[in-house]
Structures are given as structure tokens and as C-alpha cells.
Motif scaffolding. Structure first.
Motif, PDB file in Angstrom:
ATOM      1  N   ILE A   6      23.269 -35.893   4.333  1.00 48.28           N
ATOM      2  CA  ILE A   6      23.695 -37.284   4.685  1.00 48.28           C
ATOM      3  C   ILE A   6      22.566 -38.179   4.331  1.00 48.28           C
ATOM      4  O   ILE A   6      21.505 -38.319   5.311  1.00 48.28           O
ATOM      5  CB  ILE A   6      24.112 -37.373   6.315  1.00 48.28           C
ATOM      6  CG1 ILE A   6      25.202 -36.422   6.573  1.00 48.28           C
ATOM      7  CG2 ILE A   6      24.706 -38.694   6.416  1.00 48.28           C
ATOM      8  CD1 ILE A   6      25.586 -36.512   7.903  1.00 48.28           C
ATOM      9  N   GLU A   7      22.405 -38.922   3.258  1.00 49.85           N
ATOM     10  CA  GLU A   7      21.096 -39.583   2.880  1.00 49.85           C
ATOM     11  C   GLU A   7      21.801 -40.690   1.893  1.00 49.85           C
ATOM     12  O   GLU A   7      22.734 -40.625   1.097  1.00 49.85           O
ATOM     13  CB  GLU A   7      20.378 -38.671   1.949  1.00 49.85           C
ATOM     14  CG  GLU A   7      19.393 -39.294   1.085  1.00 49.85           C
ATOM     15  CD  GLU A   7      18.217 -40.094   2.047  1.00 49.85           C
ATOM     16  OE1 GLU A   7      18.175 -41.374   1.839  1.00 49.85           O
ATOM     17  OE2 GLU A   7      17.695 -39.539   2.887  1.00 49.85           O
ATOM     18  N   GLY A  33      26.611 -43.107   7.382  1.00 51.55           N
ATOM     19  CA  GLY A  33      26.802 -42.356   8.676  1.00 51.55           C
ATOM     20  C   GLY A  33      28.190 -42.240   9.003  1.00 51.55           C
ATOM     21  O   GLY A  33      28.503 -41.019   9.475  1.00 51.55           O
ATOM     22  N   GLY A  36      29.502 -39.510   6.505  1.00 55.54           N
ATOM     23  CA  GLY A  36      28.740 -38.181   6.933  1.00 55.54           C
ATOM     24  C   GLY A  36      29.366 -37.436   8.208  1.00 55.54           C
ATOM     25  O   GLY A  36      29.406 -36.430   8.489  1.00 55.54           O
ATOM     26  N   VAL A  48      22.840 -29.290   8.086  1.00 51.97           N
ATOM     27  CA  VAL A  48      22.863 -30.591   7.840  1.00 51.97           C
ATOM     28  C   VAL A  48      21.605 -31.236   7.716  1.00 51.97           C
ATOM     29  O   VAL A  48      20.595 -31.038   8.476  1.00 51.97           O
ATOM     30  CB  VAL A  48      23.818 -31.254   8.874  1.00 51.97           C
ATOM     31  CG1 VAL A  48      23.841 -32.876   8.694  1.00 51.97           C
ATOM     32  CG2 VAL A  48      25.187 -30.777   9.038  1.00 51.97           C
ATOM     33  N   LEU A  50      19.882 -34.871   7.556  1.00 53.37           N
ATOM     34  CA  LEU A  50      20.431 -35.974   8.075  1.00 53.37           C
ATOM     35  C   LEU A  50      19.329 -37.242   8.026  1.00 53.37           C
ATOM     36  O   LEU A  50      18.254 -36.809   8.840  1.00 53.37           O
ATOM     37  CB  LEU A  50      20.697 -35.914   9.696  1.00 53.37           C
ATOM     38  CG  LEU A  50      21.204 -37.047  10.324  1.00 53.37           C
ATOM     39  CD1 LEU A  50      22.451 -37.716   9.874  1.00 53.37           C
ATOM     40  CD2 LEU A  50      21.627 -37.007  11.711  1.00 53.37           C
ATOM     41  N   GLY A  59      21.146 -42.427  11.842  1.00 55.03           N
ATOM     42  CA  GLY A  59      21.204 -40.896  12.100  1.00 55.03           C
ATOM     43  C   GLY A  59      21.182 -40.418  13.632  1.00 55.03           C
ATOM     44  O   GLY A  59      22.090 -39.614  13.745  1.00 55.03           O
ATOM     45  N   VAL A  62      24.951 -40.652  14.470  1.00 58.47           N
ATOM     46  CA  VAL A  62      25.653 -39.514  14.134  1.00 58.47           C
ATOM     47  C   VAL A  62      25.407 -38.349  14.783  1.00 58.47           C
ATOM     48  O   VAL A  62      26.376 -37.597  15.167  1.00 58.47           O
ATOM     49  CB  VAL A  62      25.282 -39.522  12.485  1.00 58.47           C
ATOM     50  CG1 VAL A  62      25.962 -38.015  11.990  1.00 58.47           C
ATOM     51  CG2 VAL A  62      25.700 -40.617  11.681  1.00 58.47           C
ATOM     52  N   LEU A  63      24.118 -38.140  15.001  1.00 57.56           N
ATOM     53  CA  LEU A  63      23.732 -36.756  15.703  1.00 57.56           C
ATOM     54  C   LEU A  63      24.414 -36.990  17.187  1.00 57.56           C
ATOM     55  O   LEU A  63      25.021 -35.723  17.633  1.00 57.56           O
ATOM     56  CB  LEU A  63      22.353 -36.745  15.603  1.00 57.56           C
ATOM     57  CG  LEU A  63      21.738 -35.424  16.538  1.00 57.56           C
ATOM     58  CD1 LEU A  63      22.320 -33.950  15.752  1.00 57.56           C
ATOM     59  CD2 LEU A  63      20.259 -35.611  16.328  1.00 57.56           C
ATOM     60  N   VAL A  75      20.889 -29.140  12.537  1.00 53.04           N
ATOM     61  CA  VAL A  75      20.699 -30.550  11.929  1.00 53.04           C
ATOM     62  C   VAL A  75      19.017 -30.559  11.782  1.00 53.04           C
ATOM     63  O   VAL A  75      18.347 -30.455  12.741  1.00 53.04           O
ATOM     64  CB  VAL A  75      21.338 -31.528  12.762  1.00 53.04           C
ATOM     65  CG1 VAL A  75      20.654 -33.020  11.978  1.00 53.04           C
ATOM     66  CG2 VAL A  75      22.486 -31.426  12.983  1.00 53.04           C
ATOM     67  N   ILE A  77      16.592 -33.653  10.706  1.00 57.44           N
ATOM     68  CA  ILE A  77      16.454 -35.245  10.158  1.00 57.44           C
ATOM     69  C   ILE A  77      15.087 -35.150   9.171  1.00 57.44           C
ATOM     70  O   ILE A  77      14.306 -34.483   9.205  1.00 57.44           O
ATOM     71  CB  ILE A  77      15.940 -35.749  11.808  1.00 57.44           C
ATOM     72  CG1 ILE A  77      17.159 -35.720  12.625  1.00 57.44           C
ATOM     73  CG2 ILE A  77      15.517 -37.065  11.128  1.00 57.44           C
ATOM     74  CD1 ILE A  77      16.974 -36.709  13.937  1.00 57.44           C
TER      75      ILE A  77
END
Length: 234
Positions: A6-7, A33, A36, A48, A50, A59, A62-63, A75, A77
Motif C-alpha cells: 500500500i504505497e 488508504g 488498501g 503488508v 504500508l 497509514g 488503515v492499520l 504489517v 510500515i
């Protein structure tokens, strides 16, 4: 290994997707986001990646949403925000690792492999979604501390749904898990088992955890389904 990236940066995203593919990994890429988070719910990613600064939802949003839905996928980051405070905040919000941009690609690969190994080496014997708990070691299911008596098929179905909590599970996936067969056309059998399971785990509770998402499948979550207008109970 299945990676969900997710970028929003086009150049970095293309580079990562290509590099991960060359390293033998499958990489699904989302650039904002909201999409994602949807991919997180619907796909079975092993790890993931993120980004922090994303369109629509950042981010951490989303998390937070993913963790509230019961998603336990590791995940990492990946962010240009590299202060100690930024890294601590990310980890406190449920991230499993934090890598600051710019970074060395071999280090990213090593971190992804470490996160994947960590998940595989510690299989969970206990699954929890909201107040619903399933313990594989004791074959016990409870909600709000009260025991729920399930048949072997219902227990297996609930275990599968809980392992995919927060993700939409299709009828074909249920058939493959319960009967090792692909006969999605025979929907009434699956619906009967889902209906019986829902009656047991949601009875007496104002907030149901088992949702039917029309045209897609079933969703076990203690949060609202991804598209409330498209979900319904059987």
C-alpha cells in the motif's frame, strides 16, 4: 510469499513490485488508504507493506481499522517519517516493524522474510473476534464468557472464518475447506451451515459478528462490514 503493498508513490511502487517479483514473491499493489484497506479485508496476504502518508486514509488509520476488524497479518510500515516518535507511534498502533525511507532493498527483503517466519513458527491456538473466542487446544467456543456448543462441522467452519476474520470468505472457499470440493453452485448447504452457526454465536447479542455480504460471501468481524449497504443477514 504474498505481499500486499500500500504505497502511493508511483516510481517506488513499480520498483518494489518488480523487485519483489524477482525475489519470488507475489505483490499486490494499492495506491491509497481506502483501496488498501479493502484489499486487506479481501486478500490473504502474508505480510503488508504500508506507507504512512497515503491519500484518503493515512497509514495509521488503515492499520487501526485493520486491527479493530481482527486482522492479524504482519504489517511493516515503510515511511519517510523517521523520528523515534514516529517509529514508536507506528509500533504502538499495531505495526510489527518499521523501516524508514530511503532504505536498502536487501534489508526490506530480510525484514519481510523474518515477519513471515515469525507468523509461521507460532501458530495460534486461540482466535478472538470481539467477545467471541475459539480455543483449538480445548475445542471450546465462548462469547462473553458463555460456552457455545457447536457440531464438528460448525466448529471447523467457525475456525476457518476466524482465521480469515475481517476478510470476505466466499462459498467456494467454505466448500473447499469443509469438504475439499469446489461446488459453489450448491449454495443452500453452505447457507444452512452459516445460518445455524450464526444462530448460535449471535443469539442474544445486539451486535452480530457474522455478516452476509451480498454477491460476495461471508464476513466475520466485530466492526461494520466493508459495504454496509451490500450486507445482510440470511
Amino acid at each position: 510469499m504474498n505481499i500486499l503493498l500500500i504505497e502511493d508513490d508511483l516510481t517506488l511502487g513499480r520498483s518494489l513490485q518488480k523487485g519483489l517479483a524477482e525475489a519470488g514473491m507475489r505483490c499486490e499493489w494499492r495506491r491509497d488508504g481506502k483501496s488498501g484497506l479493502t484489499a486487506l479485508q479481501e486478500q490473504q496476504a502474508d505480510v503488508v507493506i504500508l506507507d504512512q502518508l497515503l491519500p484518503d486514509l493515512v497509514g495509521l488509520e488503515v492499520l487501526n481499522a485493520a486491527r479493530k476488524m481482527g486482522l492479524r497479518v504482519p504489517v511493516l510500515i515503510l515511511s519517510a517519517l523517521g523520528s523515534v516518535e514516529d517509529r514508536v507511534t507506528g509500533l504502538q498502533h499495531g505495526a510489527d516493524d518499521y523501516l524508514v525511507k530511503p532504505f536498502a532493498f536487501p534489508e526490506l527483503l530480510a525484514r519481510l522474510q523474518a515477519l513471515s517466519r515469525r507468523t509461521l513458527e507460532v501458530p495460534s491456538q486461540r482466535h478472538t473476534v470481539g467477545t467471541l473466542t475459539l480455543d483449538l487446544s480445548t475445542r471450546r467456543v465462548t462469547r462473553d464468557g458463555e460456552d457455545i456448543d457447536l457440531t464438528p462441522t460448525e466448529f471447523s467452519l467457525l475456525e476457518y472464518l476466524m482465521r480469515h476474520a475481517g476478510q470476505v470468505v466466499t462459498r467456494r472457499m467454505v466448500c473447499g475447506h469443509l469438504w475439499e470440493a469446489d461446488w459453489e453452485g450448491v449454495t443452500n448447504v453452505v447457507e444452512v451451515h452459516i445460518s445455524r452457526l450464526r444462530a448460535k454465536i449471535d443469539r442474544g447479542h445486539p451486535e452480530p459478528v457474522l455478516q452476509t455480504v451480498r454477491g460476495r460471501g461471508y464476513l466475520l468481524t466485530d466492526a461494520s462490514p466493508p459495504d454496509a449497504s451490500g450486507s445482510a443477514r440470511l
